[in-house]
Motif scaffolding. Structure first.
Motif, PDB file in Angstrom:
ATOM      1  N   LEU A   7       0.822  -1.197   0.000  1.00 51.41           N
ATOM      2  CA  LEU A   7       0.000   0.000   0.000  1.00 51.41           C
ATOM      3  C   LEU A   7       0.859   1.251   0.000  1.00 51.41           C
ATOM      4  N   LEU A   8       0.593   2.176  -0.914  1.00 53.35           N
ATOM      5  CA  LEU A   8       1.323   3.423  -0.953  1.00 53.35           C
ATOM      6  C   LEU A   8       0.576   4.454  -0.124  1.00 53.35           C
ATOM      7  N   LEU A   9       1.290   5.091   0.808  1.00 49.74           N
ATOM      8  CA  LEU A   9       0.646   6.091   1.645  1.00 49.74           C
ATOM      9  C   LEU A   9       0.362   7.366   0.867  1.00 49.74           C
ATOM     10  N   VAL A  32       4.822   6.879  -6.853  1.00 52.52           N
ATOM     11  CA  VAL A  32       5.946   6.818  -5.923  1.00 52.52           C
ATOM     12  C   VAL A  32       5.370   6.959  -4.513  1.00 52.52           C
ATOM     13  N   GLY A  33       5.781   6.106  -3.601  1.00 55.72           N
ATOM     14  CA  GLY A  33       5.233   6.191  -2.257  1.00 55.72           C
ATOM     15  C   GLY A  33       6.096   5.486  -1.245  1.00 55.72           C
ATOM     16  N   TYR A  34       5.634   5.527  -0.001  1.00 54.58           N
ATOM     17  CA  TYR A  34       6.358   4.870   1.076  1.00 54.58           C
ATOM     18  C   TYR A  34       5.366   4.420   2.137  1.00 54.58           C
ATOM     19  N   GLU A  35       5.777   3.421   2.915  1.00 56.53           N
ATOM     20  CA  GLU A  35       4.937   2.920   4.001  1.00 56.53           C
ATOM     21  C   GLU A  35       5.828   2.440   5.134  1.00 56.53           C
ATOM     22  N   PHE A 115       8.480  17.758   6.057  1.00 58.47           N
ATOM     23  CA  PHE A 115       8.289  17.439   4.658  1.00 58.47           C
ATOM     24  C   PHE A 115       9.095  16.182   4.341  1.00 58.47           C
ATOM     25  N   VAL A 116       8.598  15.379   3.423  1.00 56.77           N
ATOM     26  CA  VAL A 116       9.264  14.132   3.066  1.00 56.77           C
ATOM     27  C   VAL A 116       9.553  14.125   1.571  1.00 56.77           C
ATOM     28  N   ASP A 138       1.826  15.785   1.528  1.00 58.18           N
ATOM     29  CA  ASP A 138       1.261  15.845   2.874  1.00 58.18           C
ATOM     30  C   ASP A 138       2.361  15.919   3.926  1.00 58.18           C
ATOM     31  N   PRO A 139       2.177  16.728   4.965  1.00 58.53           N
ATOM     32  CA  PRO A 139       3.160  16.751   6.056  1.00 58.53           C
ATOM     33  C   PRO A 139       3.180  15.406   6.764  1.00 58.53           C
TER      34      PRO A 139
END
Length: 226
Positions: A7-9, A32-35, A115-116, A138-139
């Motif tokens: 799942l991509l956040l 592109v995402g991270y979890e 920020f990421v 998103d913060p």
């Protein structure tokens, strides 16, 4: 390399910024995402492509996830490298699909909002240089290694049902005022097992606090220095 994406956040389709000086460069494409999951953060890219000529090979490529006080704009900024993973070399004219790799979490910032950004970097023989980056919209606030909620700030300490505790970047370990280091295995958000060099294994919950159950003595005790 794991090919089934988790799942991509956050998804980013148009947020990719290229820092590559190559005419035929190496790019991240698609989602592109991270979890965050336990001691790892999964880094996910739908596609990484090398549009260089046939017969060429990239340097070692690496994905990096960073937390910064300000949005990353390509220039050096102070920040925290949350995790990174090396992917290997990629031949010109080829690509990787559904990249999903776990990176060990080893540097968490203090409590707050950040920020990421995710970097795609390449080894040039001396250091990794950023080819591209993605800023997530998103913060983000770092999860606590200590507890997931119900903590109040008291100066440099967080105060909750475990007492005064400090944020740490060491997964599953907390630093408790008056007790030094504790190893934590939560069974619910409001209870868990704690290992102390003084008491060995114990158990405590929000409901039982400030009393903990000592497995060695088979009895309940009051935490000192509460």
């Amino acid at each position: 390399m794991k090919t089934s994406p988790v799942l991509l956040l956050w998804f980013a389709f148009l947020l990719t910024a290229s820092l590559s000086s190559q005419e035929d460069g190496i790019y991240m494409e698609g989602a592109v995402g991270y979890e965050f999951w336990q001691e790892n953060v999964w880094l996910d890219v739908e596609k990484i492509a090398n549009y260089g000529p046939d017969g060429t090979t990239s340097g070692t490529l690496k994905l990096e996830l960073w937390a910064t006080d300000d949005p990353f704009d390509g220039s050096p900024v102070p920040g925290w490298e949350l995790g990174s993973v090396e992917l290997g070399e990629l031949d010109g004219g080829y690509h990787w699909e559904n990249v999903s790799e776990p990176a060990y979490i080893w540097d968490l910032p203090p409590a707050g909002e950040y920020f990421v950004a995710m970097f795609l970097s390449e080894w040039d023989g001396a250091e990794f240089g950023i080819l591209e980056y993605v800023n997530f919209p998103d913060p983000w606030a770092p999860f606590s290694d200590l507890l997931w909620h119900n903590f109040n700030r008291n100066g440099d300490w967080l105060y909750g049902w475990i007492g005064h505790i400090a944020e740490t970047s060491v997964y599953d370990w907390i630093y408790r005022l008056g007790e030094e280091w504790l190893y934590v295995v939560y069974d619910t958000p409001d209870s868990g097992y704690f290992w102390s060099p003084y008491y060995g294994w114990s158990w405590m919950s929000k409901a039982s606090s400030p009393y903990f159950y000592d497995f060695i003595d088979d009895d309940w005790y009051h935490y000192p220095d509460w």
